[in-house]
Write a protein that holds these residues in place. Structure first.
Motif, PDB file in Angstrom:
ATOM      1  N   ARG A  32     -28.159 -17.556 -53.429  1.00  0.00           N
ATOM      2  CA  ARG A  32     -27.652 -17.601 -52.054  1.00  0.00           C
ATOM      3  C   ARG A  32     -28.764 -18.223 -51.222  1.00  0.00           C
ATOM      4  NH1 ARG A  32     -23.600 -14.925 -49.673  1.00  0.00           N
ATOM      5  NH2 ARG A  32     -23.416 -13.548 -51.473  1.00  0.00           N
ATOM      6  N   VAL A  34     -30.640 -19.570 -47.749  1.00  0.00           N
ATOM      7  CA  VAL A  34     -30.810 -19.369 -46.308  1.00  0.00           C
ATOM      8  C   VAL A  34     -31.743 -20.478 -45.819  1.00  0.00           C
ATOM      9  CG1 VAL A  34     -31.622 -17.774 -44.528  1.00  0.00           C
ATOM     10  CG2 VAL A  34     -30.572 -16.874 -46.598  1.00  0.00           C
ATOM     11  N   SER A  35     -31.359 -21.123 -44.716  1.00  0.00           N
ATOM     12  CA  SER A  35     -32.174 -22.224 -44.201  1.00  0.00           C
ATOM     13  C   SER A  35     -33.405 -21.700 -43.472  1.00  0.00           C
ATOM     14  CB  SER A  35     -31.346 -23.086 -43.243  1.00  0.00           C
ATOM     15  OG  SER A  35     -31.151 -22.399 -42.022  1.00  0.00           O
ATOM     16  N   GLU A  39     -29.963 -19.513 -41.024  1.00  0.00           N
ATOM     17  CA  GLU A  39     -28.510 -19.620 -41.196  1.00  0.00           C
ATOM     18  C   GLU A  39     -28.153 -19.672 -42.679  1.00  0.00           C
ATOM     19  OE1 GLU A  39     -27.255 -24.164 -40.520  1.00  0.00           O
ATOM     20  OE2 GLU A  39     -28.456 -23.338 -38.867  1.00  0.00           O
ATOM     21  N   GLN A  40     -27.005 -19.056 -43.024  1.00  0.00           N
ATOM     22  CA  GLN A  40     -26.528 -18.998 -44.406  1.00  0.00           C
ATOM     23  C   GLN A  40     -26.002 -20.365 -44.821  1.00  0.00           C
ATOM     24  OE1 GLN A  40     -26.409 -16.241 -46.494  1.00  0.00           O
ATOM     25  NE2 GLN A  40     -27.323 -14.868 -44.980  1.00  0.00           N
ATOM     26  N   GLY A  42     -24.849 -20.713 -48.036  1.00  0.00           N
ATOM     27  CA  GLY A  42     -23.905 -20.412 -49.107  1.00  0.00           C
ATOM     28  C   GLY A  42     -24.557 -20.262 -50.468  1.00  0.00           C
ATOM     29  N   ILE A  43     -23.671 -20.109 -51.484  1.00  0.00           N
ATOM     30  CA  ILE A  43     -24.125 -19.928 -52.863  1.00  0.00           C
ATOM     31  C   ILE A  43     -24.074 -21.286 -53.561  1.00  0.00           C
ATOM     32  CG2 ILE A  43     -23.598 -18.821 -55.061  1.00  0.00           C
ATOM     33  CD1 ILE A  43     -22.412 -16.491 -53.432  1.00  0.00           C
ATOM     34  N   VAL A  71     -31.401 -14.064 -53.360  1.00  0.00           N
ATOM     35  CA  VAL A  71     -31.464 -14.778 -52.089  1.00  0.00           C
ATOM     36  C   VAL A  71     -32.732 -15.621 -52.056  1.00  0.00           C
ATOM     37  CG1 VAL A  71     -31.550 -14.531 -49.583  1.00  0.00           C
ATOM     38  CG2 VAL A  71     -30.203 -12.925 -50.930  1.00  0.00           C
ATOM     39  N   LYS A  73     -34.882 -18.664 -49.696  1.00  0.00           N
ATOM     40  CA  LYS A  73     -35.009 -19.192 -48.343  1.00  0.00           C
ATOM     41  C   LYS A  73     -35.859 -20.456 -48.371  1.00  0.00           C
ATOM     42  CE  LYS A  73     -35.937 -17.710 -43.649  1.00  0.00           C
ATOM     43  NZ  LYS A  73     -36.299 -16.630 -42.770  1.00  0.00           N
TER      44      LYS A  73
END
Length: 185
Positions: A32, A34-35, A39-40, A42-43, A71, A73
């Motif tokens: 997953r 995260v920027s 912000e998400q 996605g997968i 997750v 980032k």
């Protein structure tokens, strides 16, 4: 610290001595993402996530490995580590180390000498340190250990306005010790 190794397939390869997996170390099938702004995204596959991080000129860091899927980032890893080190340094600065100061007494101590020792212990306690009071016995004094306990009791009583007994008087070899600590409001 991160060490850099050249890898022809990905450009730079990072191996770290930290808790986080970064860049090519992430071998999960999908993650997953995260920027850098939070912000998400996605997968997606770990490879696609790594390519997005490269496009941004930043690192891909696995921040929650136990999550399903993990997750990751996109962040500047060097800057992130610097911030973490700074936070730890600030936390250590605010931490107060409590020292144990020792005051030694003898069974045949005079009242004025006892008052001087009480004054020294009071100074240590007001600074926030703990005070270990040691009553040392030598030679024939060992036969009268129990009758000398009142000296430690008097010492604690004279400091009872600013301290409490953390460790009650206890015989340890040729001495009797107790520990006083500052009263908490």
């Amino acid at each position: 610290m991160a060490e850099r190794h050249v890898n022809s397939e990905f450009g730079w390869r990072y191996t770290t001595i930290s808790d986080f997996m970064i860049n090519e170390q992430i071998r999960d099938r999908e993650v997953r993402l995260v920027s850098e702004n939070g912000e998400q995204l996605g997968i997606m596959s770990a490879r696609d996530a790594y390519l997005k991080a490269q496009e941004a000129g930043l690192d891909l860091v696995k921040i929650a490995p136990q999550a399903k899927p993990p997750v990751c980032k996109i962040i500047d890893y060097g800057k992130y580590r610097y911030e973490q080190a700074r936070k730890e340094k600030e936390a250590r600065k605010k931490q107060k180390t409590v020292e144990i100061k020792e005051v030694r007494l003898s069974p045949n101590i005079d009242t004025n000498d006892l008052n001087t020792k009480v004054g020294a212990a009071r100074k240590f306690l007001t600074k926030g340190d703990k005070v270990k009071v040691t009553l040392r016995f030598r030679g024939r004094e060992m036969a009268h250990m129990n009758s000398s306990r009142h000296i430690l009791d008097e010492f604690a009583e004279s400091l009872s306005d600013i301290s409490v007994i953390e460790k009650a008087p206890k015989v340890e070899g040729r001495s009797m010790t107790m520990v006083l600590t500052e009263k908490r409001n």
